[in-house]
Design an enzyme around this catalytic site. Structure first.
Site, short mmCIF file in Angstrom:
data_model
loop_
_atom_site.label_atom_id
_atom_site.label_comp_id
_atom_site.label_asym_id
_atom_site.label_seq_id
_atom_site.Cartn_x
_atom_site.Cartn_y
_atom_site.Cartn_z
N HIS A 199 -2.54 -2.20 1.52
CA HIS A 199 -2.05 -2.43 0.15
C HIS A 199 -2.76 -3.59 -0.56
O HIS A 199 -2.25 -4.71 -0.56
CB HIS A 199 -0.56 -2.75 0.20
CG HIS A 199 0.29 -1.60 0.65
ND1 HIS A 199 0.64 -0.58 -0.19
CD2 HIS A 199 0.82 -1.32 1.85
CE1 HIS A 199 1.37 0.30 0.47
NE2 HIS A 199 1.50 -0.12 1.72
N ARG B 207 0.20 9.86 9.63
CA ARG B 207 1.21 9.03 8.97
C ARG B 207 1.86 8.07 9.95
O ARG B 207 1.96 8.37 11.13
CB ARG B 207 2.28 9.92 8.32
CG ARG B 207 1.74 10.77 7.18
CD ARG B 207 2.60 11.99 6.95
NE ARG B 207 3.85 11.64 6.29
CZ ARG B 207 5.01 12.22 6.57
NH1 ARG B 207 5.11 13.13 7.51
NH2 ARG B 207 6.08 11.86 5.91
N CYS C 70 -2.14 3.70 1.04
CA CYS C 70 -1.04 4.03 1.96
C CYS C 70 -0.55 5.48 1.74
O CYS C 70 -1.24 6.41 2.13
CB CYS C 70 0.10 3.02 1.81
SG CYS C 70 1.24 3.05 3.20
N GLU D 17 -2.82 -4.14 -3.60
CA GLU D 17 -2.03 -4.52 -4.79
C GLU D 17 -0.98 -5.58 -4.46
O GLU D 17 -0.38 -6.16 -5.37
CB GLU D 17 -1.37 -3.28 -5.40
CG GLU D 17 -0.12 -2.75 -4.69
CD GLU D 17 -0.40 -1.96 -3.41
OE1 GLU D 17 -1.56 -1.95 -2.96
OE2 GLU D 17 0.55 -1.38 -2.87
N GLU E 211 6.74 6.49 -0.48
CA GLU E 211 6.99 7.49 0.55
C GLU E 211 6.23 8.76 0.21
O GLU E 211 6.46 9.37 -0.83
CB GLU E 211 8.50 7.78 0.67
CG GLU E 211 9.20 6.80 1.58
CD GLU E 211 8.50 6.62 2.92
OE1 GLU E 211 8.16 5.48 3.26
OE2 GLU E 211 8.24 7.63 3.61
#
Lengths: 333, 199
Positions: free
Chosen positions: B182, B118, B89, B184, B57
């Site tokens: 993402h 966002r 992100c 990852e 976040e």
């Protein structure tokens, strides 16, 4: 073929659902009942808010059937904060879950804090686009919920008590059983998996007065043989990873920064704080302190510093004084 | 590239361990001496040649970055121009020079000449996986977007590397790299490899 693949957006995949839970790691998710509380939570550094009608301490105090929150309030909170908004649905109440998904809630907590709706089955979470978090007291409950499609697990603890002992008990139960799996060979692991599948068998027997065979559909569209095979796969993954294959938060009784930090040191990926914040004297200060404690859980000086002058914590309840039929953790199986 | 590299993964909140695992796998596979480490304190940053700001976040990460003094520590290294940065992100949000939502409670590192929106693709219900063409990659990358931001515009020497429809989802400016998805979360290590090669 390839061309088509490139233009296609794939929603609600396992990766997208479990990935969402991973983004919450190291964070604090706070229970809120109003948009104003949600704003305070966001300002204090919460990674998400959990909307419910009454915080667990009030549910415990006032009794009655606790249900999903009013959609007006959920919508208002969605429009107020930019962090994810989660909401609770009753155990087995898939229509509350459908409604929450339609409202645009980011994650559903199928929660024992609300009054259970179905005495036989938890929600089939695999068929939803948005992810679910579910409570557990031990590895059996965790494995079943993961198999049913939960993207995230939390300890049940004993919500609304401000008493950490049950959360620690449940975290230790999960950790110890996970370690015990390490030395188990295929046959023994299969035996544990079969044991974990028994609650589905019991539900089927109670409903039909018939025995279960391999082809019997026992949950959603899954047969008993599929169930056993897949729960075994879940256990095998837990054995190999030596942790749950999904994000694992602590919940149920966290009232102070030190409570939050001890759960992190015991291996939780983050914490849910329910009544602990908005039932305390200075919610904003306490919320910020708990966020700092989770981020710096292994720095004792930091924990000491943020624990100063927080004002009164929620009063809290000694677990042994609660009648057994009023223990929320006993709900779900 | 330096002889022994240290790549920090900002370990405050979010998908930290996934980046650590991916980066260590890349180092091993390329036989590059060095390691990926968790960065939790300002002094950890001094040890790093590169820093990954993970997803999570953005309001939370930004808050802890500022409170812990790490925001200033990173800015200091940026001024000396001796650190590579990758943001995924929420990390992409924090690397931006500006946000479309000017009231957002996020302190930016202002590393890259880009504006970010966002949650640009919607809420979790709208989160998705999609194969994305990335400049310089021979085959598409399976990108996972979770309540993802998008880069609404770039200027100066900031270069667009990937788009979804018309939205910019990956950009690079010198030794800074920003992605709204993402890498990852998948086993495809090409982006972590690409970042290592930027050093």
């Amino acid at each position: 073929m390839k061309e088509l693949d490139i233009t296609k957006l794939r929603h609600g995949t396992d990766l997208v659902k479990k990935g969402f839970a991973k983004m919450q790691k190291g964070g604090v998710i706070m229970d809120v009942t109003t948009a104003e509380q949600a704003k305070i939570a966001e300002k204090s550094g919460a990674v998400a808010v959990m909307v419910l009608e009454r915080v667990p301490a009030d549910i415990r105090a006032h009794g009655g059937v606790a249900r999903m929150a009013d959609p007006t309030i959920i919508k208002e909170i969605i429009n107020t904060v930019s962090i994810p908004v989660m909401a609770k649905a009753r155990i087995g109440h898939f229509v509350e879950a459908q409604a929450l998904e339609a409202l645009g809630v980011d994650m559903i907590d199928e929660s024992e804090v609300l009054t259970p709706a179905d005495p036989f089955y938890h929600i089939d979470k695999r068929i939803f686009t948005i992810p679910f978090v579910c409570g557990c007291r031990n590895l059996g409950e965790a494995s079943r919920r993961i198999w049913e499609g939960a993207a995230m697990i939390r300890t049940k603890g004993e919500a609304g008590t401000g008493n950490i002992i049950e959360a620690i008990r449940h975290q230790r139960m999960v950790t110890s059983m996970t370690r015990a799996l390490r030395s188990m060979q295929t046959t023994k692991l299969q035996k544990v998996a079969d044991e974990y599948c028994q609650s589905y068998v019991t539900s089927f027997k109670t409903l039909t007065n018939q025995e279960v065979d391999e082809k019997t559909v026992v949950f959603g569209d899954s047969t008993y043989s599929t169930l056993k095979k897949e729960v075994y796969e879940v256990l095998k993954e837990i054995k190999e990873l030596q942790r749950l294959p999904v994000v694992n938060f602590a919940a149920g009784g966290i009232a102070t920064p030190a409570d939050a930090a001890i759960m992190m040191q015991l291996g939780s990926d983050g914490v849910f704080v329910g009544s602990g914040i908005f039932k305390s004297k200075n919610p904003e200060k306490r919320a910020k302190a708990i966020v700092e404690a989770v981020a710096h859980y292994d720095e004792p000086e930091k924990i000491a510093e943020v624990s100063k002058n927080l004002g009164e914590a929620m009063l809290g309840i000694e677990i042994s004084t609660i009648p057994k039929d009023q223990l929320l953790q006993e709900r779900g199986w | 590239m330096v002889a022994i590299v240290t790549i920090g993964v900002l370990s405050l909140q979010g998908a930290v361990s996934e980046h650590l695992v991916s980066m260590n796998r890349v180092l091993k596979e390329k036989k590059q001496p060095g390691q990926a480490i968790l960065v939790r304190k300002p002094r950890d940053i001094n040890a790093c040649d590169a820093l990954i700001i993970p997803g999570g976040e953005s309001t939370t990460i930004s808050r802890i970055l500022v409170n812990s003094g790490m925001h200033d520590a990173i800015r200091q290294r940026m001024k000396q121009n001796n650190i590579a940065l990758m943001g995924t992100c929420a990390g992409c949000v924090i690397l931006a020079k500006e946000l479309t939502d000017t009231k957002a409670d996020v302190q930016l590192l202002q590393a890259m000449d880009m504006q970010v929106e966002r949650n640009a693709f919607g809420r979790q219900k709208e989160s998705f996986e999609k194969s994305v063409e990335i400049k310089g990659f021979t085959t598409p990358f399976n990108a996972v977007f979770i309540r993802a931001p998008c880069i609404t515009k770039v200027w100066g020497s900031c270069e667009v590397l990937a788009t979804v429809e018309k939205e910019i989802v990956m950009a690079r400016q010198n030794n800074y790299l920003a992605l709204s998805f993402h890498p990852e979360l998948t086993d495809d290590l090409r982006i972590h490899r690409y970042f290592l090669e930027m050093l």
